[in-house]
Design a protein around this motif. Structure first.
Motif, short mmCIF file in Angstrom:
data_model
loop_
_atom_site.label_atom_id
_atom_site.label_comp_id
_atom_site.label_asym_id
_atom_site.label_seq_id
_atom_site.Cartn_x
_atom_site.Cartn_y
_atom_site.Cartn_z
N ASP A 117 1.02 -1.33 13.22
CA ASP A 117 2.00 -0.85 14.20
C ASP A 117 1.37 -0.04 15.32
O ASP A 117 2.05 0.44 16.21
CB ASP A 117 3.13 -0.08 13.50
CG ASP A 117 2.63 1.14 12.73
OD1 ASP A 117 1.47 1.53 12.92
OD2 ASP A 117 3.41 1.70 11.95
N THR A 254 6.37 -0.43 5.50
CA THR A 254 6.07 -1.74 4.92
C THR A 254 7.32 -2.60 4.86
O THR A 254 7.33 -3.76 5.30
CB THR A 254 5.49 -1.57 3.49
OG1 THR A 254 4.28 -0.81 3.57
CG2 THR A 254 5.21 -2.91 2.85
N ARG A 274 17.03 4.54 0.58
CA ARG A 274 17.33 5.95 0.31
C ARG A 274 17.40 6.71 1.63
O ARG A 274 18.36 7.39 1.93
CB ARG A 274 16.29 6.56 -0.64
CG ARG A 274 16.66 7.94 -1.11
CD ARG A 274 15.84 8.36 -2.29
NE ARG A 274 14.40 8.43 -2.00
CZ ARG A 274 13.49 8.73 -2.92
NH1 ARG A 274 13.86 8.98 -4.16
NH2 ARG A 274 12.21 8.77 -2.59
N THR A 275 16.33 6.57 2.44
CA THR A 275 16.34 7.19 3.77
C THR A 275 16.00 6.10 4.78
O THR A 275 15.01 5.39 4.60
CB THR A 275 15.26 8.29 3.87
OG1 THR A 275 15.32 9.10 2.69
CG2 THR A 275 15.44 9.15 5.09
N LYS A 386 8.84 11.23 9.21
CA LYS A 386 8.44 10.00 8.53
C LYS A 386 7.69 9.14 9.53
O LYS A 386 7.84 9.32 10.73
CB LYS A 386 9.68 9.22 8.06
CG LYS A 386 10.36 9.88 6.88
CD LYS A 386 11.28 8.94 6.15
CE LYS A 386 11.87 9.61 4.95
NZ LYS A 386 10.98 9.70 3.82
N TYR A 556 6.38 11.45 1.81
CA TYR A 556 5.01 11.85 1.49
C TYR A 556 4.40 12.77 2.54
O TYR A 556 3.46 13.49 2.28
CB TYR A 556 4.12 10.63 1.18
CG TYR A 556 3.65 9.85 2.40
CD1 TYR A 556 2.54 10.26 3.12
CD2 TYR A 556 4.29 8.70 2.81
CE1 TYR A 556 2.10 9.54 4.23
CE2 TYR A 556 3.86 7.97 3.90
CZ TYR A 556 2.76 8.39 4.61
OH TYR A 556 2.33 7.69 5.68
#
Ligand code: NDP
Length: 614
Positions: A117, A254, A274-275, A386, A556
């Motif tokens: 990306d 991904t 989830r998010t 994120k 993460y």
């Protein structure tokens, strides 16, 4: 400094957005933090050990020899540091790699749609040295993988590489002044220097979903894609899914690339989210031959530095990359070099970020027709909580009749799995196949991330030294672990363009190894004082970043919402002033010539106490 738009014209209420960010964060934080994930070990080892691309002999004679430099890992970082060592005339460099070829993340990740990306002209390393110009602005996995092979060939790195082998232990031996290196194939090397180049995303992780082991259908992780089951290849064409009901768990960078292909091929696709990711415009295009023909010497480094500067909000005259990463520049106030943490600028930066995220949410409404899905797909957090993503086919996939988005935010993820499928809010979704797009052990502690036992002076181990927090000198070495270095993120400069991080580190480590040898030393390690001082410098400069990440939705980047003193620092552990500033610091360090902070040990003279490192 003036903010480009009047605050009244924003189109949203910053206070309300801040409150929404906080509430969306709170409903996702889990008590277990990073421990919610299942390691690819024990009963789940196959998710990391299986190699769908394995080639070559399974059996070979163990190798036993003394070598000068052992590089652990043959991805971009291993290749780049080996190439730099070769450039410095150090030939006796061996690479040990778990895959059956070079490539690292680009060896393992061959899922449909796999693409980088980051713009190819800045991401693919050493383009000028290898004389290669990428075909498109954003390269797909096959082109990146081919470039990996090009680098290996260009620098003659195939002569000294051992594939399909994992290093299991590094043990410093004071008598022979070398690392004793053992592998899962019974090899035994005595290596003067060891450089860890194992990358941030080398170990897949699985979601800690109750009942995960009970599912009776097919399951795999995106980084070990099973084309035998799905059919097709990285370009798609997953024809064997035509009669299959598929679940994809996870909607990170991904999944954004995978979902359009599975959505196109499967009988039914359930995407368990989830998010939501922020999904911006991609706009890929072929390389302009005229542009490529008129590049000046040094163009790649200039372009990389320009990207890093923009991402760090440094003043630049021009945006060379001009994509949706650098697009933010149009709103962002520049950092004042003299006052990098100016409060006024920080609050304007927050508003600029809100504007960008407002645009991204508005884009969802223009594409996704189902109102429920559209609302669920809107990301409510600051952009860099994120990894931002970019895709032109992801959002339209949710308009397909065979694709359903299942929002799991209220249950903090998938509730449980059964022999037949996946349960959320008490509803069981029956599927034939579950694909885990649940990421990697990127910022989890050394005990999970580094499955190699690294035993330094006096029996001290890295796993112990890095609990609860990382401690390094310049993000490359540790007191008590002589002649051991590593590349990657942590207490050094970071950029979204990860290969430009590696390029600077590879150059720097090759310089250090060469200097140690040229100065007649047999060992080198940072002094305890220099390491302590560096950690303090990093922490002092990272306070604002840690605070920002602490307020982020979990992931993460922020150790799943548990970041700070004693909890782990995840991406809050980088050099605050940015990658270009960090690279300038390293350059000045080299030019100084005294190897400040490193202690050289000469033959016959023990410059360092041979005691356990505290
Ligand atoms: P991520 O860690 O980014 O995403 C994991 C996903 O799994 C998240 O959406 C997460 O949700 C979800 N998840 C985890 N547990 C559960 C659960 N119990 N129930 C439901 N959902 C769950 O992994 P990726 O593989 O997508 O990306 C990892 C990194 O790899 C990226 O951040 C990027 O750095 C790199 N990458 C780079 C690319 C490039 O083009 N350069 C392309 C792809 C990846 P939640 O968000 O709520 O935690």
């Amino acid at each position: 400094m003036t903010y480009p738009q009047d605050i009244q014209d924003l189109g949203f209420d910053p206070e309300a957005v801040r409150a929404k960010y906080a509430s969306e964060r709170d409903r996702r934080v889990r008590r277990e933090g990073a421990e919610q994930y299942i390691e690819a070990a024990g009963a789940f080892a196959r998710y990391g050990d299986d190699d769908p691309h394995a080639r070559g002999e399974d059996m070979r004679e163990p190798q036993k020899e003394d070598i000068e430099v052992l590089v652990v890992g043959g991805g971009f970082s291993g290749l780049m540091v080996s190439a730099e060592l070769r450039k410095h005339g150090i030939e006796d460099v061996w690479i040990v790699e778990a895959g059956s070829d070079f490539g690292g993340t680009w060896y393992w990740n061959r899922y449909p749609g796999a693409q980088c990306d980051i713009e190819s002209y800045i991401y693919l390393p050493m383009l000028e040295e290898t004389g290669y110009i990428p075909k498109e602005k954003y390269a797909y996995q096959p082109e990146i993988y081919a470039h990996v092979q090009r680098l290996a060939a260009h620098f003659g790195l195939r002569d000294r590489v051992i594939f399909r082998t994992r290093v299991t232990e590094l043990r410093w031996d004071e008598e022979i002044v070398r690392w004793r290196v053992t592998t899962d194939r019974g090899d035994a090397f005595g290596a003067r220097f060891v450089i860890n180049a194992t990358g941030p995303a080398d170990r897949p992780k699985l979601p800690g979903i109750p009942g995960i082991e009970s599912f009776s259908g097919k399951m795999f992780h995106t980084s070990r894609w099973d084309y035998g089951y799905t059919g097709g290849d990285t370009s798609g064409g997953l024809r064997k899914l035509a009669d299959k009901r598929v679940a994809i768990i996870g909607t990170g960078a991904t999944a954004i690339q995978v979902v359009p292909h599975v959505g196109q091929a499967a009988k039914q696709l359930y995407v368990f989210q989830r998010t939501p990711s922020s999904v911006d415009v991609r706009g890929n295009r072929p390389t302009d031959p005229e542009w490529a023909a008129n590049l000046n010497r040094g163009w790649q480094r200039e372009r990389q530095d320009n990207f890093n500067a923009i991402m760090n909000r440094e003043p630049v005259a021009v945006d060379l990359v001009q994509d949706m990463w650098t697009d933010l520049i149009k709103y962002m106030p520049r950092r004042d070099a003299a006052r990098p943490f100016d409060k006024q600028a920080a609050s304007w930066a927050e508003l600029a970020d809100m504007q960008k995220m407002h645009e991204i949410r508005a884009r969802v409404d223009t594409i996704v027709t189902d109102r429920f899905a559209a609302e669920a797909l809107k990301p409510w957090y600051p952009r860099y909580c994120k990894r931002p993503t970019f895709h032109d086919d992801y959002l339209p996939t949710f308009n397909r009749p065979n694709v359903t988005l299942i929002d799991t935010s209220d249950t903090r993820g998938v509730e449980r799995m059964t022999p037949r499928g996946v349960v959320v809010d008490g509803i069981e979704y029956e599927v034939d196949c579950i694909i885990f797009a649940t990421g990697f052990e990127i910022t989890t502690g050394a005990h999970r991330k580094l499955p190699i036992s690294i035993v330094g002076r006096g029996g001290s181990t890295i796993a112990e030294r890095w609990v609860p927090d990382l401690s390094t000198f310049h993000g490359h070495s540790v007191h008590g672990f002589p002649n051991w270095f590593f590349l990657g993120g942590g207490q050094n400069g970071l950029s979204a363009n990860y290969t430009s991080v590696l390029a600077a580190q590879a150059e720097h480590l090759a310089y250090i190894v060469k200097e140690v040898r040229d100065r007649g030393a047999i060992a080198v390690q940072p002094t305890r004082e220099a390491e302590t001082e560096w950690v303090q410098t990093i922490r002092a400069l990272a306070t604002a970043a840690v605070e920002a990440y602490a307020a982020c939705t979990p992931g993460y980047y922020n150790n799943e919402g548990q970041i700070g003193e004693g909890k782990g620092r995840a991406l809050g552990e980088v050099y605050g002033p940015g990658l270009n500033a960090f690279n300038r610091l390293l350059k000045a360090w080299r030019e100084d010539g005294t190897m400040k902070g490193l202690q050289l040990e000469m033959p016959g003279i023990t410059a360092l106490p041979r005691t356990a490192a505290a």
